[in-house]
Motif scaffolding. Sequence first.
Motif, PDB file in Angstrom:
ATOM      1  N   GLN A 241      32.229  34.333  43.095  1.00 26.15           N
ATOM      2  CA  GLN A 241      33.356  35.186  43.481  1.00 26.15           C
ATOM      3  C   GLN A 241      33.840  34.834  44.880  1.00 26.15           C
ATOM      4  O   GLN A 241      35.049  34.685  45.119  1.00 26.15           O
TER       5      GLN A 241
ATOM      6  N   ARG B 177      37.471  33.180  45.883  1.00 31.43           N
ATOM      7  CA  ARG B 177      38.383  33.895  46.786  1.00 31.43           C
ATOM      8  C   ARG B 177      38.730  33.043  48.001  1.00 31.43           C
ATOM      9  O   ARG B 177      39.830  33.157  48.553  1.00 31.43           O
ATOM     10  N   THR B 178      37.805  32.180  48.408  1.00 33.35           N
ATOM     11  CA  THR B 178      38.036  31.321  49.577  1.00 33.35           C
ATOM     12  C   THR B 178      38.828  30.073  49.222  1.00 33.35           C
ATOM     13  O   THR B 178      39.827  29.736  49.869  1.00 33.35           O
TER      14      THR B 178
ATOM     15  N   SER C  78      42.402  31.176  46.509  1.00 34.83           N
ATOM     16  CA  SER C  78      42.921  32.530  46.758  1.00 34.83           C
ATOM     17  C   SER C  78      44.239  32.802  46.036  1.00 34.83           C
ATOM     18  O   SER C  78      44.571  33.962  45.757  1.00 34.83           O
TER      19      SER C  78
ATOM     20  N   LYS D  11      44.151  32.536  39.654  1.00 37.88           N
ATOM     21  CA  LYS D  11      43.444  33.557  38.876  1.00 37.88           C
ATOM     22  C   LYS D  11      42.813  32.895  37.658  1.00 37.88           C
ATOM     23  O   LYS D  11      43.150  31.754  37.289  1.00 37.88           O
TER      24      LYS D  11
END
Length: 217
Positions: A62, A66-67, A70, A73
Amino acid sequence: MAAGILHHMLSIPTDYRTSTLRTVAFVFSVLVFLVGDTAMCPTAVATKVKPCTLESLPDELQVRLRTDYSSWKIQDFPSLSTKAKARWRSERPHPGQMEPDCPGIAVGLFKTDQLSFAVLLVPIDKPDAAYRLAIFTLSGDTALGSLETADQWDNGGAANYFIRRVRIAKVFSAEWIRKLKVTAKDGVMSVEAAENEYGADVFFRTNGQYRHEPIDH
Protein backbone atom coordinates in the motif's frame (compact mmCIF):
# COMPACT_ATOMS: atom_id res chain seq x y z
CA MET A 1 -13.28 -15.76 20.69
CA ALA A 2 -10.48 -13.26 20.05
CA ALA A 3 -11.30 -11.47 23.31
CA GLY A 4 -11.11 -14.76 25.20
CA ILE A 5 -7.73 -15.57 23.69
CA LEU A 6 -6.43 -12.11 24.58
CA HIS A 7 -7.65 -12.45 28.18
CA HIS A 8 -5.97 -15.83 28.43
CA MET A 9 -2.71 -14.48 27.03
CA LEU A 10 -2.67 -11.58 29.46
CA SER A 11 -3.01 -14.01 32.35
CA ILE A 12 0.18 -15.82 31.33
CA PRO A 13 3.36 -14.70 33.15
CA THR A 14 5.43 -12.23 31.14
CA ASP A 15 8.40 -14.62 30.91
CA TYR A 16 6.32 -17.11 28.97
CA ARG A 17 4.05 -14.77 27.06
CA THR A 18 6.51 -14.01 24.23
CA SER A 19 7.33 -17.63 23.53
CA THR A 20 3.65 -18.53 23.64
CA LEU A 21 2.79 -15.81 21.16
CA ARG A 22 5.53 -17.07 18.86
CA THR A 23 4.12 -20.57 19.08
CA VAL A 24 0.62 -19.36 18.25
CA ALA A 25 1.97 -17.40 15.28
CA PHE A 26 3.88 -20.43 14.02
CA VAL A 27 0.85 -22.71 14.32
CA PHE A 28 -1.27 -20.18 12.49
CA SER A 29 1.29 -19.94 9.65
CA VAL A 30 1.34 -23.72 9.32
CA LEU A 31 -2.46 -23.83 9.14
CA VAL A 32 -2.44 -21.16 6.46
CA PHE A 33 0.11 -23.16 4.45
CA LEU A 34 -1.90 -26.34 4.77
CA VAL A 35 -5.04 -24.63 3.56
CA GLY A 36 -3.15 -23.96 0.31
CA ASP A 37 -4.77 -21.97 -2.43
CA THR A 38 -7.71 -20.94 -0.27
CA ALA A 39 -5.38 -18.83 1.85
CA MET A 40 -3.64 -17.02 -0.96
CA CYS A 41 -5.82 -13.94 -1.02
CA PRO A 42 -5.97 -11.31 1.73
CA THR A 43 -9.75 -11.21 1.26
CA ALA A 44 -9.85 -14.72 2.72
CA VAL A 45 -8.93 -13.13 6.04
CA ALA A 46 -10.32 -9.64 5.68
CA THR A 47 -13.59 -10.36 3.88
CA LYS A 48 -15.01 -6.95 4.78
CA VAL A 49 -12.38 -5.12 2.73
CA LYS A 50 -13.69 -3.97 -0.64
CA PRO A 51 -12.03 -5.62 -3.66
CA CYS A 52 -9.76 -3.58 -5.95
CA THR A 53 -8.73 -1.23 -3.14
CA LEU A 54 -5.30 -0.64 -1.63
CA GLU A 55 -6.68 -1.81 1.72
CA SER A 56 -6.97 -5.35 0.33
CA LEU A 57 -3.18 -5.46 -0.12
CA PRO A 58 -0.28 -5.84 2.37
CA ASP A 59 0.62 -2.66 4.27
CA GLU A 60 4.05 -2.33 2.68
CA LEU A 61 2.62 -2.62 -0.82
CA GLN A 62 0.00 0.00 0.00
CA VAL A 63 2.76 2.44 0.98
CA ARG A 64 4.82 1.67 -2.13
CA LEU A 65 1.86 2.18 -4.46
CA ARG A 66 0.83 5.42 -2.78
CA THR A 67 4.42 6.65 -3.19
CA ASP A 68 5.36 5.34 -6.64
CA TYR A 69 1.92 5.32 -8.29
CA SER A 70 -0.01 8.11 -6.59
CA SER A 71 -1.89 9.01 -9.78
CA TRP A 72 -2.81 5.39 -10.57
CA LYS A 73 -5.49 3.01 -9.30
CA ILE A 74 -6.09 -0.74 -9.40
CA GLN A 75 -8.02 -1.89 -12.46
CA ASP A 76 -11.60 -2.46 -11.29
CA PHE A 77 -14.75 -3.82 -12.89
CA PRO A 78 -16.35 -0.43 -13.73
CA SER A 79 -13.21 0.56 -15.66
CA LEU A 80 -13.36 -2.46 -17.98
CA SER A 81 -14.71 -2.29 -21.51
CA THR A 82 -18.03 -4.00 -22.25
CA LYS A 83 -16.35 -7.04 -23.80
CA ALA A 84 -13.78 -7.29 -21.00
CA LYS A 85 -16.57 -7.16 -18.41
CA ALA A 86 -18.29 -10.10 -20.06
CA ARG A 87 -15.04 -12.04 -20.27
CA TRP A 88 -14.20 -11.28 -16.65
CA ARG A 89 -17.63 -12.49 -15.51
CA SER A 90 -17.06 -15.79 -17.30
CA GLU A 91 -13.57 -16.28 -15.83
CA ARG A 92 -13.84 -14.71 -12.38
CA PRO A 93 -12.93 -17.04 -9.48
CA HIS A 94 -15.65 -19.41 -8.33
CA PRO A 95 -17.05 -19.00 -4.81
CA GLY A 96 -14.93 -20.97 -2.38
CA GLN A 97 -11.65 -20.54 -4.25
CA MET A 98 -11.00 -17.37 -2.24
CA GLU A 99 -9.14 -15.71 -5.10
CA PRO A 100 -9.28 -11.91 -5.25
CA ASP A 101 -12.62 -10.85 -6.73
CA CYS A 102 -10.90 -8.12 -8.72
CA PRO A 103 -9.78 -7.90 -12.36
CA GLY A 104 -6.69 -5.93 -11.32
CA ILE A 105 -5.24 -8.18 -8.58
CA ALA A 106 -3.70 -11.65 -8.77
CA VAL A 107 -2.09 -13.46 -5.83
CA GLY A 108 0.33 -16.38 -6.12
CA LEU A 109 3.89 -17.68 -6.01
CA PHE A 110 5.14 -15.59 -8.92
CA LYS A 111 8.77 -15.16 -7.89
CA THR A 112 9.75 -17.41 -4.96
CA ASP A 113 7.97 -19.52 -2.37
CA GLN A 114 6.98 -16.24 -0.71
CA LEU A 115 3.57 -14.86 -1.61
CA SER A 116 3.45 -12.29 -4.42
CA PHE A 117 0.79 -9.76 -5.34
CA ALA A 118 0.37 -8.66 -8.96
CA VAL A 119 -1.55 -5.43 -9.54
CA LEU A 120 -2.74 -4.04 -12.85
CA LEU A 121 -2.69 -0.25 -12.48
CA VAL A 122 -4.43 2.32 -14.67
CA PRO A 123 -4.44 6.14 -14.47
CA ILE A 124 -7.08 7.53 -12.11
CA ASP A 125 -8.12 10.33 -14.48
CA LYS A 126 -8.01 8.37 -17.75
CA PRO A 127 -8.14 4.64 -16.90
CA ASP A 128 -8.23 3.55 -20.55
CA ALA A 129 -5.08 5.47 -21.50
CA ALA A 130 -2.35 3.21 -20.12
CA TYR A 131 -1.50 0.43 -17.69
CA ARG A 132 1.32 -0.84 -15.51
CA LEU A 133 1.67 -4.44 -14.34
CA ALA A 134 3.57 -4.39 -11.04
CA ILE A 135 4.45 -7.46 -8.98
CA PHE A 136 5.26 -7.25 -5.28
CA THR A 137 6.86 -10.16 -3.41
CA LEU A 138 6.99 -10.46 0.36
CA SER A 139 10.51 -10.78 1.75
CA GLY A 140 9.76 -13.40 4.39
CA ASP A 141 11.93 -11.63 6.99
CA THR A 142 12.57 -8.10 8.25
CA ALA A 143 13.84 -6.90 4.86
CA LEU A 144 11.62 -4.96 2.49
CA GLY A 145 9.71 -6.79 -0.19
CA SER A 146 10.44 -6.28 -3.89
CA LEU A 147 8.23 -4.30 -6.27
CA GLU A 148 8.95 -4.77 -9.98
CA THR A 149 7.27 -3.50 -13.12
CA ALA A 150 6.66 -6.53 -15.33
CA ASP A 151 4.90 -4.70 -18.16
CA GLN A 152 3.70 -1.26 -19.22
CA TRP A 153 1.59 0.22 -22.02
CA ASP A 154 0.86 3.85 -22.92
CA ASN A 155 -1.07 3.61 -26.18
CA GLY A 156 -4.65 3.27 -24.95
CA GLY A 157 -6.99 0.32 -24.67
CA ALA A 158 -6.21 -0.47 -21.03
CA ALA A 159 -9.92 -1.05 -20.39
CA ASN A 160 -9.63 -4.31 -22.32
CA TYR A 161 -7.23 -5.94 -19.84
CA PHE A 162 -7.55 -7.92 -16.63
CA ILE A 163 -5.22 -10.33 -14.83
CA ARG A 164 -5.47 -13.74 -13.14
CA ARG A 165 -3.18 -16.21 -11.42
CA VAL A 166 -2.38 -19.35 -13.38
CA ARG A 167 -0.36 -22.46 -12.57
CA ILE A 168 2.69 -22.62 -14.82
CA ALA A 169 2.34 -26.40 -15.18
CA LYS A 170 -1.16 -25.90 -16.63
CA VAL A 171 -0.07 -23.62 -19.47
CA PHE A 172 3.45 -24.82 -20.30
CA SER A 173 4.70 -28.36 -20.86
CA ALA A 174 7.50 -29.73 -18.69
CA GLU A 175 9.86 -29.43 -21.66
CA TRP A 176 8.87 -25.83 -22.28
CA ILE A 177 9.27 -24.98 -18.59
CA ARG A 178 12.85 -26.32 -18.70
CA LYS A 179 13.55 -24.43 -21.91
CA LEU A 180 12.20 -21.16 -20.52
CA LYS A 181 13.93 -21.80 -17.17
CA VAL A 182 10.81 -20.87 -15.23
CA THR A 183 11.63 -20.75 -11.52
CA ALA A 184 8.22 -20.15 -9.91
CA LYS A 185 5.08 -22.24 -9.57
CA ASP A 186 2.65 -19.55 -10.70
CA GLY A 187 2.38 -16.97 -13.44
CA VAL A 188 0.29 -13.88 -14.05
CA MET A 189 -2.09 -14.28 -16.96
CA SER A 190 -2.90 -10.98 -18.67
CA VAL A 191 -6.10 -11.25 -20.68
CA GLU A 192 -6.95 -8.83 -23.49
CA ALA A 193 -10.61 -8.81 -24.42
CA ALA A 194 -10.82 -6.12 -27.09
CA GLU A 195 -13.75 -5.65 -29.45
CA ASN A 196 -12.07 -7.14 -32.53
CA GLU A 197 -9.42 -9.36 -30.99
CA TYR A 198 -8.72 -11.60 -28.02
CA GLY A 199 -5.44 -12.76 -26.54
CA ALA A 200 -3.68 -13.82 -23.38
CA ASP A 201 -0.08 -13.65 -22.20
CA VAL A 202 1.50 -15.35 -19.21
CA PHE A 203 4.13 -13.43 -17.25
CA PHE A 204 6.63 -15.65 -15.47
CA ARG A 205 9.93 -15.40 -13.64
CA THR A 206 13.13 -16.51 -15.40
CA ASN A 207 16.79 -15.50 -15.25
CA GLY A 208 16.12 -12.90 -12.55
CA GLN A 209 13.39 -11.04 -14.40
CA TYR A 210 9.82 -11.28 -15.64
CA ARG A 211 9.08 -12.10 -19.26
CA HIS A 212 5.93 -13.19 -21.03
CA GLU A 213 4.71 -15.61 -23.67
CA PRO A 214 1.39 -15.74 -25.53
CA ILE A 215 -0.84 -18.74 -24.85
CA ASP A 216 -4.02 -20.25 -26.28
CA HIS A 217 -6.78 -19.50 -23.82
